[in-house]
Every structure is written in C-alpha cells, then in structure tokens.
Design an enzyme around this catalytic site. Structure first.
Site, short mmCIF file in Angstrom:
data_model
loop_
_atom_site.label_atom_id
_atom_site.label_comp_id
_atom_site.label_asym_id
_atom_site.label_seq_id
_atom_site.Cartn_x
_atom_site.Cartn_y
_atom_site.Cartn_z
NE ARG A 95 -4.15 -1.76 2.08
CZ ARG A 95 -5.10 -1.84 3.00
NH1 ARG A 95 -5.13 -1.01 4.02
NH2 ARG A 95 -6.04 -2.76 2.90
CG ASP A 99 -13.79 6.37 8.15
OD1 ASP A 99 -14.47 5.34 8.18
OD2 ASP A 99 -12.53 6.35 8.07
C1 LIG Z 1 -14.24 -1.91 7.64
S1 LIG Z 1 -14.77 -0.23 7.69
C2 LIG Z 1 -16.40 -0.42 8.39
C3 LIG Z 1 -17.45 0.36 7.62
C4 LIG Z 1 -18.90 0.15 8.09
N1 LIG Z 1 -19.08 0.57 9.47
C5 LIG Z 1 -19.34 -1.28 7.92
O1 LIG Z 1 -19.56 -1.99 8.90
O2 LIG Z 1 -19.46 -1.71 6.76
C6 LIG Z 1 -13.82 0.41 9.07
C7 LIG Z 1 -13.65 1.92 9.02
O3 LIG Z 1 -13.15 2.36 10.29
C8 LIG Z 1 -12.32 3.49 10.08
N2 LIG Z 1 -11.46 3.73 11.25
C9 LIG Z 1 -10.39 3.01 11.67
N3 LIG Z 1 -9.86 3.55 12.77
C10 LIG Z 1 -10.60 4.64 13.07
C11 LIG Z 1 -10.55 5.64 14.11
N4 LIG Z 1 -9.60 5.62 15.06
N5 LIG Z 1 -11.46 6.62 14.10
C12 LIG Z 1 -12.43 6.67 13.14
N6 LIG Z 1 -12.53 5.76 12.14
C13 LIG Z 1 -11.63 4.76 12.11
C14 LIG Z 1 -11.56 3.12 8.80
O4 LIG Z 1 -11.03 4.25 8.14
C15 LIG Z 1 -12.63 2.38 7.99
O5 LIG Z 1 -13.23 3.20 7.02
#
Ligand SMILES: C[S@@+](CC[C@H](N)C(=O)[O-])C[C@H]1O[C@@H](n2cnc3c(N)ncnc32)[C@H](O)[C@@H]1O
Length: 268
Positions: free
Chosen positions: A37, A139
């Site tokens: 990445r 996010d």
């Molecule tokens: C796998 S996605 C989940 C999306 C959705 N909630 C779902 O269940 O389909 C996880 C998201 O969490 C975000 N994320 C990770 N660490 C985070 C943090 N400390 N604060 C806010 N968002 C975070 C990532 O950028 C990512 O877009």
C-alpha cells in the site's frame, strides 16, 4: 512492477504511527500489505526506502502526507445493508416504538465510503414518513469521507439495496457517470459526514438515538476499545442503542449498557 522491501524497523515505525494516531493494531502478517500500500507513495516521490518515506510523512502537515498514510493503512471494506439483521431489528423493534416529537438521529461512527449511512437513511425515510430524522457519518480517512459525501457508487456495489429502495432513492448515472448510481439529493441532504478520530476525545458531536459502530472494533486492542465505548455511551440519548459488528464483542467492557442481542446494546 518493482516491489520495495520493508525492513522490520521500518514496518515497526509505521505500525507505531498508526497505533498512536488511530488505535489500529497491525499484526506482523500485515507487513506485505503495508509495503504494497505504501510502495505507491515511494514511487510517487521517487524514494528508494520506506525510511525516507516515513521521514517525509512525519515532517508533513497534519492534512498532507500523514493523512494519505492514514488513508492507505485503514481498511475500508463496506457495502449497502451489510449485516441485514441489524436493519431488520431497527425496522421491526425500534422505529415502530419511536414516538416522534424531536429529530431521530443516528451516527454511523466508522462510516467508510457511506454505504452504511445511506442504507440507514433509506430505511428511516421509508419508515418514519414525514417525521424528522438525520444521519451523521464519520471516519478517520479523508479519502473515504470524500466518496461518502458524493454519494456516487458503482452499479456493481449496490447488490444489498432492496429493489423498492433502488427505485425510490437512487438515480442511474448517465454520460460520464454511466455504470454508476447516485443517491438522490433529498436523501443526501439529510446525511452529513465529517472527520472524527474515535481514538481522540470527541468534540461536539451531539447526542444520538442510535450509534452504529460496526466492523471497526476488530482493529483495536482492549484498552482502546474500552476508551472508545466509554466515550460513545456518553453520546447516546437515554435508552439509546449501540450496534457493533457481528464478529465483534464488548465482553467485559459494556459498562452503562444492557445487552439486547449479542451485537445490540441499550444505554441503561
Ligand atoms: C471496515 S470499515 C467499516 C465500515 C462500516 N461501518 C461497515 O460496517 O461496513 C472500518 C472503518 O473504520 C475506520 N477507522 C479506523 N480507525 C478509526 C478511528 N480511530 N477513528 C475513526 N474511524 C476509524 C476506517 O477508516 C474504515 O473506514
């Protein structure tokens, strides 16, 4: 394409960076993922080592290369109406009992590209009729928030949307947007997105009737999870609901919440 090799020291530096900022724990198995990445950024700057990229990134302003590294090290997989049982619970148990009288608010607290927030919006619009509602999506990744704000999705990403909702809330792209689908404007206007880092103290996000915190806890260790849950419970209205992902657990860390189902909690 040439693949750069990342040393253990370099990998550990990026690992510490993303843990400190976002709370995300990267296991040793993620080494090749990190290298592929971030490799694009080495090529972008014509650098020949990850250490040089790390130094450049750390010296950059907060919204510059640091944000790009965060964008690249987060996993953003999501889709419409993911884990449909949660939407069924909302439609059959929570919304019919809603008395109205104020705006019904849901927070999609790790919204990624917005599919979860717009799925919730379609359901609320359908079930609440003229009663007011709002969705807030947030996010840590700037890249996904930009996509969420646009509300434009590829046709092959829309499988989970019920047919009736596709007709009611989605517009087929034409011309340069052929093959895409746009969430209709009236719905988009009730959904807002902003950057929120769940690991940091929350600033004025407001109170919500429901928080969706799904498929993000898996990236955190127990202390970070505890800290995040504690903060989010404070943002729930009395008797408000918290939903987490089906593969996640709040075992031992759900103070102030009663368990309604394995992934559904209510504020006590
Ligand atoms: C796998 S996605 C989940 C999306 C959705 N909630 C779902 O269940 O389909 C996880 C998201 O969490 C975000 N994320 C990770 N660490 C985070 C943090 N400390 N604060 C806010 N968002 C975070 C990532 O950028 C990512 O877009």
């Amino acid at each position: 394409m040439y693949q750069f090799t990342i040393t253990d020291t370099e990998f550990n530096a990026f690992r510490a960076f993303i843990y400190d900022i976002a709370g995300i724990k990267l296991s040793n198995e993620k080494k090749s993922l990190v290298s592929s990445r971030l490799g694009k950024r080495l090529r972008h700057y014509s650098l020949n080592s990850f250490q040089k990229y790390y130094d450049l990134m750390i010296a950059s302003p907060q919204h510059g290369e640091r944000q790009i590294t965060i964008d690249l090290l987060t996993t953003n997989e999501t889709y419409f109406f993911r884990e449909p049982k949660h939407f069924d619970f909302l439609a059959s148990k929570i919304l019919p009992a809603w008395k109205g009288g104020k705006t019904f608010k849901i927070w999609s607290a790790a919204s990624s590209t917005g599919e979860e927030a717009y799925s919730l919006a379609m359901l609320l619009d359908d079930k609440l009729g003229s009663r007011p509602w709002r969705i807030f999506g947030s996010d840590i990744s700037a890249r996904v928030l930009k996509a969420a704000q646009q509300g434009l999705y590829l046709q092959n990403r829309i499988d989970g949307i019920p047919k009736e909702y596709l007709h009611k809330y989605c517009l087929k792209g034409t011309g340069e947007h052929e093959g895409s689908l746009l969430i209709e404007k009236a719905l988009r206007q009730k959904v807002s997105f902003a950057s929120v880092n769940l690991k940091k103290p929350l600033e004025n996000v407001g109170l919500f009737d429901i928080i969706f915190l799904r498929n993000v806890l898996i990236y955190f260790d127990i202390d970070t999870k505890r800290q995040i849950i504690k903060q989010l419970v404070e943002q729930l209205e009395p008797n408000g609901y918290l939903f987490i992902g089906h593969s996640e657990s709040l075992k031992g860390i759900h103070d102030g919440l009663e368990v309604l189902a394995p992934t559904i909690y209510r504020k006590i």
